[in-house]
Design a protein around this motif. Structure first.
Motif, PDB file in Angstrom:
ATOM      1  N   MET A   1     -26.518 -18.443 -49.704  1.00 42.10           N
ATOM      2  CA  MET A   1     -25.741 -18.995 -49.082  1.00 42.10           C
ATOM      3  C   MET A   1     -24.713 -20.161 -49.936  1.00 42.10           C
ATOM      4  O   MET A   1     -26.160 -21.011 -50.506  1.00 42.10           O
ATOM      5  CB  MET A   1     -25.355 -19.509 -47.861  1.00 42.10           C
ATOM      6  N   LYS A   2     -24.284 -20.216 -50.934  1.00 41.22           N
ATOM      7  CA  LYS A   2     -23.240 -21.246 -51.644  1.00 41.22           C
ATOM      8  C   LYS A   2     -22.288 -21.503 -50.865  1.00 41.22           C
ATOM      9  O   LYS A   2     -21.132 -20.816 -50.313  1.00 41.22           O
ATOM     10  CB  LYS A   2     -22.877 -20.764 -53.036  1.00 41.22           C
ATOM     11  N   ILE A   3     -22.192 -23.077 -51.268  1.00 40.88           N
ATOM     12  CA  ILE A   3     -21.214 -23.944 -50.527  1.00 40.88           C
ATOM     13  C   ILE A   3     -20.243 -24.939 -51.397  1.00 40.88           C
ATOM     14  O   ILE A   3     -21.322 -24.766 -51.757  1.00 40.88           O
ATOM     15  CB  ILE A   3     -22.334 -24.860 -49.130  1.00 40.88           C
ATOM     16  N   ALA A   4     -18.916 -25.068 -50.544  1.00 33.54           N
ATOM     17  CA  ALA A   4     -18.248 -25.503 -51.813  1.00 33.54           C
ATOM     18  C   ALA A   4     -18.075 -26.800 -50.638  1.00 33.54           C
ATOM     19  O   ALA A   4     -17.513 -26.568 -49.532  1.00 33.54           O
ATOM     20  CB  ALA A   4     -17.141 -24.606 -51.306  1.00 33.54           C
ATOM     21  N   LEU A   5     -17.429 -28.065 -51.630  1.00 27.36           N
ATOM     22  CA  LEU A   5     -17.821 -28.814 -51.054  1.00 27.36           C
ATOM     23  C   LEU A   5     -16.878 -29.789 -51.551  1.00 27.36           C
ATOM     24  O   LEU A   5     -16.271 -29.149 -52.766  1.00 27.36           O
ATOM     25  CB  LEU A   5     -19.455 -29.809 -51.624  1.00 27.36           C
ATOM     26  N   ALA A   6     -16.046 -30.609 -50.804  1.00 25.14           N
ATOM     27  CA  ALA A   6     -14.719 -30.987 -51.196  1.00 25.14           C
ATOM     28  C   ALA A   6     -14.357 -32.482 -50.805  1.00 25.14           C
ATOM     29  O   ALA A   6     -14.917 -31.748 -49.470  1.00 25.14           O
ATOM     30  CB  ALA A   6     -13.765 -30.602 -51.467  1.00 25.14           C
ATOM     31  N   CYS A   7     -13.802 -32.798 -51.093  1.00 24.16           N
ATOM     32  CA  CYS A   7     -13.670 -34.458 -50.388  1.00 24.16           C
ATOM     33  C   CYS A   7     -12.516 -35.185 -50.964  1.00 24.16           C
ATOM     34  O   CYS A   7     -12.223 -34.981 -52.724  1.00 24.16           O
ATOM     35  CB  CYS A   7     -14.706 -35.703 -50.058  1.00 24.16           C
ATOM     36  N   ASP A   8     -12.338 -36.296 -51.133  1.00 26.24           N
ATOM     37  CA  ASP A   8     -11.213 -37.258 -50.951  1.00 26.24           C
ATOM     38  C   ASP A   8     -11.962 -38.718 -50.923  1.00 26.24           C
ATOM     39  O   ASP A   8     -13.353 -39.024 -50.171  1.00 26.24           O
ATOM     40  CB  ASP A   8     -10.109 -37.764 -50.193  1.00 26.24           C
ATOM     41  N   HIS A   9     -11.211 -39.654 -51.594  1.00 21.52           N
ATOM     42  CA  HIS A   9     -12.513 -40.909 -51.106  1.00 21.52           C
ATOM     43  C   HIS A   9     -12.448 -41.244 -50.246  1.00 21.52           C
ATOM     44  O   HIS A   9     -14.231 -41.887 -49.755  1.00 21.52           O
ATOM     45  CB  HIS A   9     -11.395 -41.961 -52.031  1.00 21.52           C
ATOM     46  N   GLY A  10     -11.999 -41.043 -48.990  1.00 26.23           N
ATOM     47  CA  GLY A  10     -12.803 -41.834 -47.728  1.00 26.23           C
ATOM     48  C   GLY A  10     -13.532 -40.358 -47.570  1.00 26.23           C
ATOM     49  O   GLY A  10     -14.466 -41.217 -46.616  1.00 26.23           O
ATOM     50  N   GLY A  11     -14.488 -39.779 -48.146  1.00 23.69           N
ATOM     51  CA  GLY A  11     -15.236 -38.548 -47.657  1.00 23.69           C
ATOM     52  C   GLY A  11     -16.152 -38.619 -48.628  1.00 23.69           C
ATOM     53  O   GLY A  11     -17.076 -37.702 -48.123  1.00 23.69           O
ATOM     54  N   PHE A  12     -15.962 -39.893 -49.536  1.00 23.03           N
ATOM     55  CA  PHE A  12     -16.916 -39.591 -50.554  1.00 23.03           C
ATOM     56  C   PHE A  12     -18.219 -39.694 -50.782  1.00 23.03           C
ATOM     57  O   PHE A  12     -19.443 -38.849 -50.217  1.00 23.03           O
ATOM     58  CB  PHE A  12     -16.503 -40.137 -52.171  1.00 23.03           C
ATOM     59  N   ARG A  13     -18.809 -40.813 -49.569  1.00 21.84           N
ATOM     60  CA  ARG A  13     -20.075 -41.232 -49.466  1.00 21.84           C
ATOM     61  C   ARG A  13     -20.515 -40.574 -48.659  1.00 21.84           C
ATOM     62  O   ARG A  13     -21.821 -40.438 -48.459  1.00 21.84           O
ATOM     63  CB  ARG A  13     -19.920 -42.204 -49.271  1.00 21.84           C
ATOM     64  N   LEU A  14     -20.229 -39.598 -47.802  1.00 18.71           N
ATOM     65  CA  LEU A  14     -20.849 -39.164 -46.891  1.00 18.71           C
ATOM     66  C   LEU A  14     -21.182 -37.589 -47.226  1.00 18.71           C
ATOM     67  O   LEU A  14     -22.550 -36.395 -47.348  1.00 18.71           O
ATOM     68  CB  LEU A  14     -19.894 -38.234 -45.723  1.00 18.71           C
ATOM     69  N   LYS A  15     -20.056 -36.793 -48.436  1.00 21.96           N
ATOM     70  CA  LYS A  15     -19.962 -36.035 -49.553  1.00 21.96           C
ATOM     71  C   LYS A  15     -21.634 -35.871 -50.148  1.00 21.96           C
ATOM     72  O   LYS A  15     -21.952 -35.128 -50.197  1.00 21.96           O
ATOM     73  CB  LYS A  15     -19.102 -35.801 -50.675  1.00 21.96           C
ATOM     74  N   GLU A  16     -21.456 -37.287 -50.532  1.00 16.12           N
ATOM     75  CA  GLU A  16     -22.885 -37.528 -51.333  1.00 16.12           C
ATOM     76  C   GLU A  16     -23.896 -37.292 -50.226  1.00 16.12           C
ATOM     77  O   GLU A  16     -25.197 -36.502 -50.749  1.00 16.12           O
ATOM     78  CB  GLU A  16     -22.864 -38.665 -52.083  1.00 16.12           C
ATOM     79  N   THR A  17     -23.951 -36.861 -49.204  1.00 18.12           N
ATOM     80  CA  THR A  17     -25.427 -37.277 -47.921  1.00 18.12           C
ATOM     81  C   THR A  17     -25.310 -35.754 -47.782  1.00 18.12           C
ATOM     82  O   THR A  17     -26.815 -35.768 -47.783  1.00 18.12           O
ATOM     83  CB  THR A  17     -25.025 -38.428 -46.877  1.00 18.12           C
ATOM     84  N   ILE A  18     -24.399 -35.179 -47.508  1.00 20.51           N
ATOM     85  CA  ILE A  18     -23.934 -33.645 -47.328  1.00 20.51           C
ATOM     86  C   ILE A  18     -24.915 -32.667 -48.342  1.00 20.51           C
ATOM     87  O   ILE A  18     -25.844 -32.182 -48.040  1.00 20.51           O
ATOM     88  CB  ILE A  18     -23.260 -33.511 -47.496  1.00 20.51           C
ATOM     89  N   LYS A  19     -24.730 -33.498 -50.182  1.00 23.31           N
ATOM     90  CA  LYS A  19     -25.194 -32.586 -51.022  1.00 23.31           C
ATOM     91  C   LYS A  19     -26.427 -32.755 -51.119  1.00 23.31           C
ATOM     92  O   LYS A  19     -27.500 -31.987 -51.370  1.00 23.31           O
ATOM     93  CB  LYS A  19     -24.827 -33.281 -52.005  1.00 23.31           C
TER      94      LYS A  19
END
Length: 148
Positions: A1-19
């Motif tokens: 399984m491969k996940i596409a990640l996307a965010c804006d500035h408001g989601g950047f910190r949480l995206k890094e946590t999810i990564k």
């Protein structure tokens, strides 16, 4: 399984946590950005990542903006995307069981890291129930065809 990640500035910190969490789980991902907290427009990143899913570069996506609302609206404009905004574990489970959501949307300014990881875990592990729900998903696809 491969996940596409996307965010804006408001989601950047949480995206890094999810990564980091996906790495712990041994799940591959493609990071479509953004790559900092500098102000950007979420539709740009939602579109790139959604197209990546539709084109087969990734299997599913996790998209994050400040509330998750805007990025979910943008993602759902792409034919073949079923993006679900989830703020709790139950909605994440049902988005897979009943709606076969292929994109999970989260609010970076709404969710704490541990709850977000719990939502992601359930969403990744929950299967689609099929059956009567398959009929409904097919009707969504028919609506998309009407809009072409």
């Amino acid at each position: 399984m491969k996940i596409a990640l996307a965010c804006d500035h408001g989601g950047f910190r949480l995206k890094e946590t999810i990564k980091a969490y996906l790495e712990e789980l041994g799940i591959e991902y493609i990071d479509y950005g953004t790559y900092s907290e500098e102000s950007v427009d979420y539709p740009d990143f939602a579109y790139k990542a959604a197209k990546g899913i539709v084109n087969g570069e990734a299997d599913r996506g996790i998209f994050i903006c400040g509330t998750g609302i805007g990025i979910s609206i943008a993602a759902n404009k792409v034919k073949g995307i079923r993006a679900a905004l989830c703020y709790n574990v139950f909605s994440a489970e049902m988005s897979k069981r009943h709606n076969n959501a292929n994109v999970l949307c989260l609010g970076g300014r709404i969710l704490g890291e541990e709850l977000a990881k719990a939502i992601v875990k359930v969403w990744l592990e929950t299967p689609f129930d099929g059956g009567r729900h398959e009929r409904r998903i097919n009707k969504i696809s028919e609506i998309e065809k009407l809009e072409e």
